[in-house]
Design a protein around this motif. Structure first.
Motif: not given
Length: 285
Positions: A164-172, A78-80, A117-123, A125-128
């Motif tokens: 990104m901060a606004l869009e990603l916050a609900p996803l953890g 994974h990637i943190d 960012s597009r390459a990493i974010l799917p991983y 999002r999967k981990e939330r």
């Protein structure tokens, strides 16, 4: 016991990227370090540390970014933390910069960041969970003559990270934009800084003086890169990281001067600022 994080850092072979990489490995975390060429050299520099996985990556190549992300997850699971660090400076008056020089600066500093960012974010999002840290600049908070084009790429990074901060916050997932001031790295060397070949005499007192300053200030900058790297370790460990993190007293001073000047202009032009509302909007207030 400390939980090991997995970091993914672009442009890890020198400058901020190298200093942050050193701090990450020293902290006991795992690191995926990307370099444009000679991954073996960086691995050897860290004595082939088992917590280090070096991957070749030109951030302007989106297919390569996806491949690097897949290899990272395959290797460490994974990637943190993603640190979008890869980039370079362009010292030039806005008018002096050629279309190709501007395009090249944006392809790395903005489009490259988006590719990774597009390459990493799917991983993530999967981990939330996860933390995207984008490196901007004091020039992304307030403009300097001679740095208009480069600064505009960092203004873009500031805006992208806020969204990104606004869009990603609900996803953890957290997003932070770090704006360093002038730090004692190789940023002002030819390896990281492009000086436009076109020089217009009318800009001698502004951009010309900045060119001289850049030469004189090289390796005399006030910021300590090792302390910056430790700030990244603290940032990644924070439960509630900030969206904006300016680093360096010079950055803070510059930003405060800008906001004070902005407020003064608003006061002076207040009637014009609010005078553009529709009459029905004014009546409802």
């Amino acid at each position: 016991m400390k939980t090991q994080k997995v970091w993914f850092i672009t442009g890890a072979s020198r400058g901020f990227g190298l200093e942050i990489s050193k701090a990450v490995l020293a902290s006991g975390d795992k690191l995926v370090a990307t370099v444009r060429k000679d991954p073996e050299t960086l691995a050897e520099q860290f004595n082939n540390d088992p917590n280090l996985f070096v991957v070749p990556l030109d951030v302007t190549n989106e297919d390569q970014a996806r491949e690097a992300a897949a290899k990272a997850v395959e290797h460490f699971g994974h990637i943190d933390v993603l640190v979008n660090n890869a980039g370079f400076g362009l010292l030039s008056a806005v008018e002096e910069a050629t279309a190709q020089e501007v395009k090249r600066n944006y392809e790395t500093n903005v489009f490259g960041l988006l590719n990774v960012s597009r390459a990493i974010l799917p991983y993530m999002r999967k981990e939330r969970k996860g933390h995207v840290i984008n490196i901007s600049s004091v020039g992304g908070l307030s403009a300097y003559f001679g740095w208009g084009v480069y600064g505009s790429t960092k203004f873009a990074v500031e805006g992208l990270t806020e969204a990104m901060a606004l869009e990603l916050a609900p996803l953890g997932i957290h997003a932070t934009v770090v704006a360093p001031g002038f730090f004692r790295t190789n940023f002002l060397d030819e390896s990281s800084l492009t000086r436009t070949s076109n020089e217009i005499g009318d800009y001698h007192e502004t951009v010309g003086n900045m060119r001289a300053f850049a030469t004189e200030a090289n390796y005399k900058q006030p910021g300590d890169p090792e302390k910056l790297a430790q700030a990244f370790i603290k940032l990644a460990a924070a439960e509630k990281p900030p969206v904006h993190l300016p680093l360096g007293s010079d950055t803070l001073q510059r930003f405060r001067e800008k906001t004070a000047a902005f407020e003064k202009e608003i006061e002076e032009w207040y009637d014009v600022v609010v005078g553009t509302d529709h009459d029905d909007v004014k009546q409802s207030k």
